[in-house]
Design an enzyme around this catalytic site. Structure first.
Site, PDB file in Angstrom:
ATOM      1  CB  CYS A 169      -0.850   0.008   0.942  1.00  0.00           C
ATOM      2  SG  CYS A 169      -1.538   1.073   0.468  1.00  0.00           S
ATOM      3  CG  HIS A 180      -3.295  -3.546   4.222  1.00  0.00           C
ATOM      4  ND1 HIS A 180      -1.650  -2.518   3.995  1.00  0.00           N
ATOM      5  CD2 HIS A 180      -3.529  -2.802   3.451  1.00  0.00           C
ATOM      6  CE1 HIS A 180      -2.387  -1.737   4.644  1.00  0.00           C
ATOM      7  NE2 HIS A 180      -3.339  -1.496   3.468  1.00  0.00           N
ATOM      8  CD  GLU A 223      -0.639  -5.711   6.136  1.00  0.00           C
ATOM      9  OE1 GLU A 223       0.277  -6.226   5.430  1.00  0.00           O
ATOM     10  OE2 GLU A 223      -0.296  -4.213   6.027  1.00  0.00           O
TER      11      GLU A 223
HETATM   12  N1  GLN Z   1      -3.708   6.222   1.253  1.00  0.00           N
HETATM   13  C1  GLN Z   1      -2.412   6.220   1.760  1.00  0.00           C
HETATM   14  C2  GLN Z   1      -1.441   6.837   1.368  1.00  0.00           C
HETATM   15  O1  GLN Z   1      -1.304   7.266   0.094  1.00  0.00           O
HETATM   16  C3  GLN Z   1      -2.504   4.531   1.709  1.00  0.00           C
HETATM   17  C4  GLN Z   1      -2.795   3.491   2.859  1.00  0.00           C
HETATM   18  C5  GLN Z   1      -2.190   2.560   3.548  1.00  0.00           C
HETATM   19  O2  GLN Z   1      -1.484   2.803   3.080  1.00  0.00           O
HETATM   20  N2  GLN Z   1      -3.384   1.992   3.270  1.00  0.00           N
HETATM   21  O3  GLN Z   1      -0.042   6.779   1.382  1.00  0.00           O
END
Ligand code: GLN
Length: 194
Positions: free
Chosen positions: A80, A173, A175
């Site tokens: 992410c 994710h 995890e």
């Molecule tokens: N929206 C976050 C970003 O732009 C990422 C979100 C996440 O890691 N769950 O950094």
């Protein structure tokens, strides 16, 4: 055989649950906050969180160059926000990514927090395509992939996981699920010999 040590960048965000999954796979998690910490690990996970904050702390703690050096050879996985940090380009000029994988990322491309979702996608691990429950929290989209990047996960018609040599990224994710397949796969990635 001695346990391998898996670093988890612990500047901000969701590093604790990665550590739990690593322990479950009988490897040793190690929180990385300094260059010295980075020297002690075989591979590194950059977790989800807020990419702007993670980037700010990377630069504050002088970790940019050491991370680039590490990521040229050692296995690195970004989930992410970690995907955003590792990508080649990002639609937000506030982010200066590490450019360790040839993808373009669009931040928050699925919408706001309230649009976060869980869905079943597919993951191709060791050439076997399998269903995988995926958790997306203000996730980025991979909007383009270079020719040397292999898509390895899909959901809702999008590529949501990819890898290039020793660098793995997932927009979701693993995890936060009970399925250790991605962590297992990451633990098996080889370092690149230069
Ligand atoms: N929206 C976050 C970003 O732009 C990422 C979100 C996440 O890691 N769950 O950094």
């Amino acid at each position: 055989m001695s346990k391998q040590t898996v670093g988890v960048l612990a500047l901000q965000g969701d590093f604790g649950l990665h550590c739990r999954m690593i322990e479950r796979l009988d490897a040793r998690p190690s929180l990385v906050r300094t260059v010295e910490n980075l020297r002690e690990v075989d591979r590194l996970i950059i977790p989800g969180g807020e990419s702007t904050a993670i980037q700010l702390l990377i630069d504050t703690f002088n970790l940019r160059e050491p991370l680039l050096e590490f990521g040229r050879r050692r296995p690195v996985w970004g989930t992410c926000a970690g995907l955003i940090v590792l990508s080649d380009s990002v639609d937000d000029p506030a982010i200066h990514p590490l450019k360790l994988i040839d993808i373009s990322a669009a931040r928050n491309a699925y919408g706001r927090q309230i649009d976060s979702f869980i869905d079943e996608g597919t993951a191709c691990i060791h050439a076997v395509t399998q269903p995988f429950q995926m958790v997306f929290i203000r996730a980025p989209k991979i909007v383009s992939l270079g020719s040397h990047v292999t898509p390895i996960a899909h959901c809702r018609g999008e590529v949501v996981g990819a890898m290039q040599r020793n660098v793995l990224v997932t927009a979701f994710h693993p995890e936060l699920t009970d399925n250790p397949a991605f962590h297992e796969f990451f633990l098996e990635l080889d370092a690149v010999s230069l």
